[in-house]
Design an enzyme around this catalytic site. Sequence first.
Site, PDB file in Angstrom:
ATOM      1  CB  THR A   1      -0.927   0.032   1.230  1.00 23.62           C
ATOM      2  OG1 THR A   1      -0.116  -0.028   2.417  1.00 23.62           O
ATOM      3  CG2 THR A   1      -1.912  -1.124   1.222  1.00 23.62           C
ATOM      4  N   GLY A   2       2.148   1.107  -0.208  1.00 25.56           N
ATOM      5  CA  GLY A   2       3.048   2.256  -0.118  1.00 25.56           C
ATOM      6  C   GLY A   2       3.490   2.530   1.297  1.00 25.56           C
ATOM      7  N   GLY A   3       3.333   1.550   2.172  1.00 25.44           N
ATOM      8  CA  GLY A   3       3.668   1.739   3.582  1.00 25.44           C
ATOM      9  C   GLY A   3       5.149   1.894   3.850  1.00 25.44           C
ATOM     10  CB  THR A   4       8.204   0.504   2.257  1.00 25.79           C
ATOM     11  OG1 THR A   4       7.855  -0.862   2.536  1.00 25.79           O
ATOM     12  CG2 THR A   4       9.708   0.671   2.420  1.00 25.79           C
TER      13      THR A   4
ATOM     14  CG  HIS B   1       3.544  -6.731   6.622  1.00 22.16           C
ATOM     15  ND1 HIS B   1       3.374  -5.426   6.242  1.00 22.16           N
ATOM     16  CD2 HIS B   1       4.612  -7.201   5.921  1.00 22.16           C
ATOM     17  CE1 HIS B   1       4.296  -5.108   5.332  1.00 22.16           C
ATOM     18  NE2 HIS B   1       5.056  -6.161   5.127  1.00 22.16           N
TER      19      HIS B   1
ATOM     20  CE1 TYR C   1       8.648   9.310  -7.576  1.00 24.65           C
ATOM     21  CE2 TYR C   1       7.990   8.837  -5.320  1.00 24.65           C
ATOM     22  CZ  TYR C   1       8.856   9.435  -6.218  1.00 24.65           C
ATOM     23  OH  TYR C   1       9.907  10.183  -5.745  1.00 24.65           O
TER      24      TYR C   1
ATOM     25  NE  ARG D   1       9.384  -4.068  -8.494  1.00 24.35           N
ATOM     26  CZ  ARG D   1       9.976  -3.448  -7.493  1.00 24.35           C
ATOM     27  NH1 ARG D   1       9.251  -2.948  -6.512  1.00 24.35           N
ATOM     28  NH2 ARG D   1      11.292  -3.317  -7.454  1.00 24.35           N
TER      29      ARG D   1
END
Length: 411
Positions: free
Chosen positions: A97-100, A150, A319, A323
């Site tokens: 989810t774009g958590g990094t 997680h 962004y 991927r």
Amino acid sequence: MRRRRAGGRTMVEHASKFVLVVAGSVCFMLILYQYAGPGLSLGAPGGRAPPDDLDLFPTPDPHYEKKYYFPVRELERSLRFDMKGDDVIVFLHIQKTGGTTFGRHLVQNVRLEVPCDCRPGQKKCTCYRPNRRETWLFSRFSTGWSCGLHADWTELTNCVPGVLDRRDPAALRTPRKFYYITLLRDPVSRYLSEWRHVQRGATWKTSLHMCDGRTPTPEELPPCYEGTDWSGCTLQEFMDCPYNLANNRQVRMLADLSLVGCYNLSFIPEGKRAQLLLESAKKNLRGMAFFGLTEFQRKTQYLFERTFNLKFIRPFMQYNSTRAGGVEVDEDTIRRIEELNDLDMQLYDYAKDLFQQRYQYKRQLERREQRLRSREERLRSRAKEALPREDAEEPGRVPTEDYMSHIIEKW
């Protein structure tokens, strides 16, 4: 003759003083411009002045049509987060989810009195409160996967207090206040991204999935593959596994799994289980201090900053080329993914509407406050202009040489 020369010297001296005053004023204005001019700012990186704070963020769509009704208390999210007290932000990180990226923002990009200590080569940063050596942030990049890889809502709410009590026993005197936050993503994009990640060898098999004090049995949670990982799996194989935790992952990770017997699918009928999971996920999402959407980075930044009264140093970037974006799938496959993630689709539709309404509400509130402040400033300015001033000049009158000499003599 002497009088004329004396008068001439006096005029020359006065003129010299006047030139010096003007020159000094010009120098002072140049110095002031260097510090407060439009091209430079002491607080702006790179020497450029930051634009108006609100100009960084998208203008709310005036034609946005609301789908759900939310009372003001669900839209208002201005918290009194006390970093010097006992408040803790807990980041629930859902896969893909774009958590990094967001997690790195929290430890590297927040303007803090005492910044997080992030050292090269180390996976975790030390995020202490300004007044003592105690963490204010529970996340992957600050405390690590302390409640399991997680960890979901069920795990975190039962695990975080105990973990922090063991880390900071001195804080047991006062109860902590936990502010849960998370990110959501369009379910189809998230699902495709997870498939690509698994295809490259990711497994998350060390996740605990702890619920009601135990982990699921192999019968309750069978694996989708044999061997060490599922690398090289096709999208069809990924979709065909009925035990794939990628299906409706966002609802499962936000719901209270204790309500449905955890991973025991025979605990209640399937339809009832799905309904309970979805309603629980919606309830927990509403109750969180903050949630953002991967597809709206700037709005996510805006709402986080206004919720916690914290500012990011650099703006979030959107962004769109991920991927998942590079995967070409036909309409039938997309419909199949939507069916497999029907609960996530409903949750995301609900979350997106709540997110947009919160953004619109906060922006309109700030604009209204800005207008009120501007009006008050104009009224104060007019009131000052209306007051009688001493030695007021007649409008359009040009100062004479004698008047300027009088001013210079006073200097």
